[in-house]
Design a protein around this motif. Structure first.
Motif, mmCIF file in Angstrom:
data_model
loop_
_atom_site.group_PDB
_atom_site.id
_atom_site.type_symbol
_atom_site.label_atom_id
_atom_site.label_comp_id
_atom_site.label_asym_id
_atom_site.label_seq_id
_atom_site.Cartn_x
_atom_site.Cartn_y
_atom_site.Cartn_z
ATOM 1 N N ALA A 46 75.286 -45.338 -59.592
ATOM 2 C CA ALA A 46 75.513 -45.290 -58.147
ATOM 3 C C ALA A 46 74.474 -44.408 -57.456
ATOM 4 N N LEU A 47 74.109 -43.302 -58.098
ATOM 5 C CA LEU A 47 73.078 -42.429 -57.518
ATOM 6 C C LEU A 47 71.740 -43.164 -57.421
ATOM 7 N N GLU A 48 71.416 -43.957 -58.435
ATOM 8 C CA GLU A 48 70.191 -44.760 -58.391
ATOM 9 C C GLU A 48 70.270 -45.800 -57.282
ATOM 10 N N THR A 49 71.446 -46.378 -57.079
ATOM 11 C CA THR A 49 71.634 -47.387 -56.041
ATOM 12 C C THR A 49 71.456 -46.773 -54.656
ATOM 13 N N ALA B 158 76.556 -48.759 -53.708
ATOM 14 C CA ALA B 158 76.685 -47.418 -54.278
ATOM 15 C C ALA B 158 78.117 -46.904 -54.109
ATOM 16 N N ARG B 159 78.704 -47.158 -52.937
ATOM 17 C CA ARG B 159 80.064 -46.685 -52.692
ATOM 18 C C ARG B 159 81.028 -47.266 -53.725
ATOM 19 N N GLY B 160 80.880 -48.540 -54.048
ATOM 20 C CA GLY B 160 81.715 -49.148 -55.086
ATOM 21 C C GLY B 160 81.543 -48.452 -56.422
ATOM 22 N N GLY B 161 80.308 -48.088 -56.748
ATOM 23 C CA GLY B 161 80.046 -47.366 -57.993
ATOM 24 C C GLY B 161 80.665 -45.980 -57.993
ATOM 25 N N LEU C 106 80.592 -38.290 -52.577
ATOM 26 C CA LEU C 106 79.450 -39.212 -52.483
ATOM 27 C C LEU C 106 79.870 -40.563 -51.927
ATOM 28 N N SER C 107 81.067 -40.998 -52.267
ATOM 29 C CA SER C 107 81.588 -42.239 -51.680
ATOM 30 C C SER C 107 81.714 -42.074 -50.170
ATOM 31 N N GLY C 108 82.251 -40.934 -49.745
ATOM 32 C CA GLY C 108 82.353 -40.648 -48.314
ATOM 33 C C GLY C 108 80.993 -40.603 -47.645
ATOM 34 N N MET C 109 80.003 -40.051 -48.355
ATOM 35 C CA MET C 109 78.642 -39.991 -47.819
ATOM 36 C C MET C 109 78.099 -41.390 -47.548
#
Length: 180
Positions: free
Chosen positions: A64-67, A76-79, A127-130
């Motif tokens: 997700a960070l790479e995405t 990324a949020r899904g990850g 990070l999902s919130g971000m």
């Protein structure tokens, strides 16, 4: 020497010692409810399951960070959401390992793993919130979420590396031999 395992009744708390490696179904003679594996064997099993969930969550978090770096915020949020769910499951398993451990070394390793997984779980949620805030054009909120996540990631480093179940068994065996 045959290994003995402890089973505890889920109803009345009666304990049963069982010889052998198999995991039989034990029915309590007092209240007729099932007795489940407890003690060190249960702690080791919970740690093993927690470790598998933890490793998967780490992989998802990295992906997700790479995405995010590729600018794909929704993906990324899904990850991050998947990583958070797996970290949460690992925390539950590590908590069980702490509770069931009869051995202080096993309890300490499990507690450290629980604390690290908790920090990473919280970071994944931030990070999902971000990513959501970024999608909504709320850059100030996204920056705050990122900052909060970075703080949790930093806190996670304080707990070192989560030991693999194989390392865990070696550490417990070494402690048992040194005590005898």
């Amino acid at each position: 020497m045959e290994q003995s395992q402890t089973y505890k009744c889920d109803g009345c708390g009666s304990e049963y010692r069982v010889l052998g490696e198999s995991q039989p179904k034990i029915v309590c003679r007092d209240c007729e409810r099932e007795a489940t594996l407890s003690g060190t064997a249960a702690a080791q099993r919970a740690y093993h399951v927690g470790y598998i969930r933890y490793r998967e969550a780490r992989r998802q978090l990295s992906d997700a960070l790479e995405t995010v770096e590729d600018g794909e915020m929704a993906l990324a949020r899904g990850g991050f959401d998947s990583a958070a769910a797996d970290f949460e499951e690992s925390v539950e398993e590590f908590t069980t390992a702490v509770r069931e451990a009869d051995d202080n070394g096993l309890a300490e390793l499990s507690e450290r793993a629980r604390k690290k997984a908790t920090c990473l779980w919280q970071a994944a949620e931030w990070l999902s919130g971000m990513t959501y805030a970024s999608e909504q054009g709320e850059s100030t909120q996204a920056s705050q979420y990122r900052h909060d996540a970075e703080n949790r990631l930093q806190a996670a480093t304080e707990y070192g590396t989560v030991s693999s179940p194989d390392e865990l068994l070696q550490d417990v065996d070494t402690e048992v031999r040194s005590d005898t």
